[in-house]
Design an enzyme around this catalytic site. Structure first.
Site, PDB file in Angstrom:
ATOM      1  N   ASN A 172       0.809  -1.223   0.000  1.00 11.11           N
ATOM      2  CA  ASN A 172       0.000   0.000   0.000  1.00 11.11           C
ATOM      3  C   ASN A 172       0.844   1.277   0.000  1.00 11.11           C
ATOM      4  O   ASN A 172       0.453   2.273  -0.585  1.00 11.11           O
ATOM      5  CB  ASN A 172      -0.978   0.000   1.178  1.00 11.11           C
ATOM      6  CG  ASN A 172      -0.277  -0.058   2.514  1.00 11.11           C
ATOM      7  OD1 ASN A 172       0.696  -0.795   2.693  1.00 11.11           O
ATOM      8  ND2 ASN A 172      -0.778   0.697   3.483  1.00 11.11           N
ATOM      9  N   PRO A 196       9.729  -7.198  -0.387  1.00  9.62           N
ATOM     10  CA  PRO A 196       8.611  -6.293  -0.643  1.00  9.62           C
ATOM     11  C   PRO A 196       7.467  -7.087  -1.261  1.00  9.62           C
ATOM     12  O   PRO A 196       7.684  -8.146  -1.857  1.00  9.62           O
ATOM     13  CB  PRO A 196       9.190  -5.291  -1.637  1.00  9.62           C
ATOM     14  CG  PRO A 196      10.225  -6.075  -2.388  1.00  9.62           C
ATOM     15  CD  PRO A 196      10.787  -7.072  -1.404  1.00  9.62           C
ATOM     16  N   GLU A 268       3.872  -3.640  12.601  1.00  5.53           N
ATOM     17  CA  GLU A 268       2.773  -2.683  12.448  1.00  5.53           C
ATOM     18  C   GLU A 268       1.662  -3.400  11.704  1.00  5.53           C
ATOM     19  O   GLU A 268       1.826  -3.812  10.557  1.00  5.53           O
ATOM     20  CB  GLU A 268       3.182  -1.431  11.685  1.00  5.53           C
ATOM     21  CG  GLU A 268       2.086  -0.374  11.779  1.00  5.53           C
ATOM     22  CD  GLU A 268       2.137   0.653  10.678  1.00  5.53           C
ATOM     23  OE1 GLU A 268       1.391   0.507   9.698  1.00  5.53           O
ATOM     24  OE2 GLU A 268       2.928   1.603  10.799  1.00  5.53           O
ATOM     25  N   LEU A 269       0.511  -3.519  12.376  1.00  8.53           N
ATOM     26  CA  LEU A 269      -0.545  -4.376  11.867  1.00  8.53           C
ATOM     27  C   LEU A 269      -1.801  -3.574  11.531  1.00  8.53           C
ATOM     28  O   LEU A 269      -1.714  -2.428  11.143  1.00  8.53           O
ATOM     29  CB  LEU A 269      -0.814  -5.481  12.897  1.00  8.53           C
ATOM     30  CG  LEU A 269       0.465  -6.223  13.355  1.00  8.53           C
ATOM     31  CD1 LEU A 269       0.152  -7.236  14.433  1.00  8.53           C
ATOM     32  CD2 LEU A 269       1.183  -6.869  12.181  1.00  8.53           C
ATOM     33  N   CYS A 302      -2.866   2.128   6.586  1.00 11.58           N
ATOM     34  CA  CYS A 302      -3.070   1.574   7.925  1.00 11.58           C
ATOM     35  C   CYS A 302      -3.585   2.609   8.914  1.00 11.58           C
ATOM     36  O   CYS A 302      -4.323   2.267   9.845  1.00 11.58           O
ATOM     37  CB  CYS A 302      -1.755   0.991   8.446  1.00 11.58           C
ATOM     38  SG  CYS A 302      -1.122  -0.388   7.468  1.00 11.58           S
ATOM     39  N   GLU A 400     -11.626  -4.188   9.687  1.00 11.29           N
ATOM     40  CA  GLU A 400     -10.939  -3.231   8.826  1.00 11.29           C
ATOM     41  C   GLU A 400     -11.333  -3.453   7.364  1.00 11.29           C
ATOM     42  O   GLU A 400     -11.266  -4.569   6.850  1.00 11.29           O
ATOM     43  CB  GLU A 400      -9.426  -3.391   8.986  1.00 11.29           C
ATOM     44  CG  GLU A 400      -8.608  -2.390   8.206  1.00 11.29           C
ATOM     45  CD  GLU A 400      -7.114  -2.559   8.430  1.00 11.29           C
ATOM     46  OE1 GLU A 400      -6.390  -1.548   8.390  1.00 11.29           O
ATOM     47  OE2 GLU A 400      -6.663  -3.703   8.658  1.00 11.29           O
TER      48      GLU A 400
END
Length: 531
Positions: A172, A196, A268-269, A302, A400
Site C-alpha cells: 500500500n 517487498p 505494524e498491523l 493503515c 478493517e
C-alpha cells in the site's frame, strides 16, 4: 436506503509514463536476488489491468544465499565509520528528490494511487533519510550511565548492530514502508534482506538502486521476491530481527516464529481508526480534514480513518458538508496532480470493499456518498463512500475495510464517544477535531491508540519523525521513528568498570560492619537526592 452519490470523474490513462521504459524496468528487476532461469511472476497495472512487469521469483536457496552474502558484507559495513554511512544516506536524500519523477511514476503504475499520495511518500523518505543520517551518531554514541557506587563504578551503555535484519513490507505504501524501515536498520550497521510485496516490488527495487548509486555496498540491502509460503520460512529462519508491516493475522504468526528463535520483532498491523469531532470543531476545516483522513491512497492506509463520531450539536451541519465534498472528489487515473482519488490496488481489495459496503447496505446502512465500483474508469476503481446507520451486525462495523469507506456516527456525550472509539481490539491511529486545543488534547490522551492527531488526520503524528509511531493491542508491537526506530535494530550492551573498592568488604573489615557501612551509605545517597 441509498441517496444520490454521483461524483466527478477523470478518464483513466491507458499508457504508462515515458520514464517506465523496458530497459528501465529490466534494470530494476535484475536486482532481485534470484538465480537466472528460474520462475517468474507478472504484475499488472491497477489503473488498466494490463501487464506491467515480469519479475524473477526467489527460491529458498536464493534467500539463503542472500543472507550469506549479507552476513559477509555486514561485518565490514558495521566497521565503517558512522560519518561515512551518514554521507551515503544524505546523498540518497538528494538523489531521491532529484529523481522523484521516476518514483512517482512507478508508485502510480504499481499501486494505482494519485500523484499527490505518491509525492507524500517521496517527502516521507527524504525526511526519514535526513533525520536518521543527522541523528545516527548521537543515537549510537556510548552513553554514560549512573554506576552502582558513585565515583567507583564507571558504567557505559553501548549499542551494536544486530546483524542481518529481515524486512517484510506491504504494497500500500511501497516506498515509505520499504525504504522507511530499511534506512535506520542499515544506518545502525545492519544488512537488510527484504521481501517487498510482489505487486509493488519495482518501487522498492528503485529505492535500493538509488541507494547503491549513492554509495551503499550492494550486498547490504538485498531484495527477494516470492510468496510467503515459499520464502517466508527462510526469511524468518535467517534474520536476526524482523520488521513486518501487514495484517494482524500474519503478524501473530511472525511473532510466534520470532519468539521460538528468541529474536526481536517489530510489527505494524491492522487498524480500525476512529475520529472524534467535538462540538466546537470548525466545520470547514474539519470537512477538509475528514477527506484527508478517509480517502488518501483510496483508503488503503493503515492509519486512515474508518470510523467518525460527530457531536450532536454539529452533526446536521458537518455530515451534509462532508458528503458534498466527497461527491466532488475527482476520481480517475492520471500521472499528474489533476485527480483526488485513484483506484484500489488488487482485485481482492476491491472484493473486500464491495462486500463490506453491500453487506452494510443490505442490513440497513444509508449511503451518503459513493457506494459503488466504477468499472467505466478501470477495473479497480471504487467511489469514496460514506455510510450512516451502521450497526454492530454489519461486517465493517468492527472489521478493517482498508478502502475508501468511512462509517459516520452521532454522539451526545464525550464519554460515550471516547468509549466507542476505544471499543476495538486495535489501537493504531486516531484523530480529534476541536477549536479548544487543550480540550482536544485531553480527549486525545484518553484514546487507546499509538498515535493521536489533533486537528489533523495522521500526517502530523506520522511526520513528527522524532517521536515514536506504532500500534497498541492488535495493531502491533514495537515502534518505528524516533530513537526507538533505530535502536530496536541494535543490541544494547552495558560495560561496567569497577574501580578501587568493590562490593566485598575491604581487608581487615568484618562483613557485619561492612554491611552497616553500606546501609548508611545507601541512606545518605537517598537523603542527598542521588538517583
Amino acid at each position: 436506503m441509498s441517496l444520490d452519490h454521483s461524483a466527478s470523474v477523470t478518464t483513466a490513462a491507458s499508457n504508462l509514463p515515458a520514464t517506465l521504459t523496458a530497459s528501465f524496468l529490466d534494470r530494476l528487476t535484475s536486482q532481485v536476488a534470484a538465480a537466472p532461469g528460474g520462475t517468474t511472476v507478472t504484475t499488472t497495472a491497477p489503473y488498466t489491468g494490463e501487464p506491467l512487469a515480469v519479475l524473477p521469483a526467489s527460491t529458498v536457496d536464493d534467500v539463503d544465499a542472500a543472507f550469506a552474502r549479507a552476513r559477509i558484507a555486514q561485518t565490514a559495513w558495521a566497521a565503517t565509520p558512522i560519518e561515512e554511512r551518514k554521507q551515503i544516506f544524505l546523498r540518497f536524500h538528494d538523489l531521491l528528490l532529484e529523481r522523484q519523477k521516476e518514483a512517482l511514476d512507478l508508485m502510480q503504475a504499481e499501486n494505482g494511487k494519485t500523484r499527490r499520495d505518491a509525492f507524500l511518500e517521496v517527502a516521507d523518505i527524504a525526511i526519514t533519510a535526513r533525520y536518521y543520517a543527522r541523528n545516527v551518531k548521537r543515537l549510537l554514541a556510548p552513553k554514560r550511565r549512573h554506576g552502582a557506587l558513585p565515583f567507583l563504578t564507571h558504567t557505559t551503555e553501548l549499542h551494536h548492530a544486530k546483524g542481518v535484519v529481515t524486512v517484510i513490507s506491504p504494497w500500500n505504501y511501497p516506498l515509505s514502508m520499504a525504504a522507511g524501515d530499511a534506512i535506520p536498520a542499515m544506518l545502525a550497521g545492519n544488512a537488510v534482506v527484504q521481501k517487498p510485496d510482489t505487486q509493488t516490488a519495482l518501487t522498492a527495487l528503485w529505492a535500493r538502486d538509488l541507494l547503491v548509486e549513492a554509495g551503499l555496498p550492494a550486498d547490504i540491502w538485498q531484495m527477494v521476491i516470492g510468496r510467503a509460503s515459499t520464502v517466508g520460512d527462510p526469511l524468518l529462519a535467517n534474520g536476526d530481527y524482523v520488521m513486518f508491516t501487514g495484517s494482524t493475522a500474519s503478524g501473530r504468526q511472525i511473532a510466534q516464529k520470532a519468539g521460538e528463535r528468541l529474536i526481536g520483532a517489530s510489527l505494524e498491523l491492522g487498524g480500525k481508526n476512529p475520529m472524534i469531532v467535538l462540538p466546537d470543531a470548525d466545520i470547514d476545516r474539519t470537512v477538509k480534514g475528514a477527506i484527508s483522513a478517509a480517502f488518501p491512497s483510496t483508503g488503503q492506509l493503515c492509519v486512515s480513518i474508518e470510523r467518525m463520531y460527530v457531536a450532536d450539536e454539529i452533526y446536521d451541519q458537518f455530515v451534509p458538508a462532508f458528503a458534498e465534498a466527497t461527491k466532488a472528489l475527482r476520481i480517475g487515473a492520471a500521472y499528474d496532480f489533476t485527480v483526488d482519488v485513484g483506484c484500489l490496488t488488487t482485485p481482492s481489495q476491491l472484493e473486500t470493499v464491495t462486500n463490506h459496503v453491500n453487506d452494510a447496505v443490505a442490513k440497513g446502512a444509508t449511503v451518503l456518498a459513493g457506494g459503488k465500483a466504477r468499472p467505466d474508469l478501470g477495473p479497480l476503481f471504487y467511489e469514496p463512500t460514506i455510510l450512516a446507520d451502521v450497526t454492530p451486525d454489519m461486517t465493517l462495523f468492527e472489521h478493517e475495510t482498508f478502502g475508501p469507506v468511512v462509517a459516520i456516527y452521532r454522539y451526545s456525550d464525550i464519554e460515550d464517544a471516547v468509549a466507542r472509539a476505544n471499543a476495538t481490539p486495535y489501537g493504531l491511529n486516531a484523530s480529534v477535531w476541536g477549536r479548544n486545543g487543550a480540550r482536544a488534547r485531553a480527549v486525545a490522551a484518553r484514546i487507546h491508540s499509538g498515535t493521536v492527531n489533533v486537528n489533523e488526520a495522521f500526517t502530523a503524528a506520522w511526520g513528527s519523525i522524532d517521536a515514536p509511531m506504532g500500534g497498541m493491542g492488535d495493531s502491533g508491537l514495537g515502534r518505528r521513528h524516533g530513537a526507538d526506530g533505530l535502536l530496536k535494530y541494535t543490541e544494547a550492551q552495558t560495560v561496567a568498570h569497577q574501580r578501587l573498592q568493590g562490593f566485598n568488604a575491604p581487608k581487615g573489615v568484618d562483613q557485619e560492619k561492612w554491611a552497616q557501612f553500606l546501609t548508611n551509605a545507601l541512606k545518605t545517597f537517598k537523603n542527598v537526592g542521588m538517583r
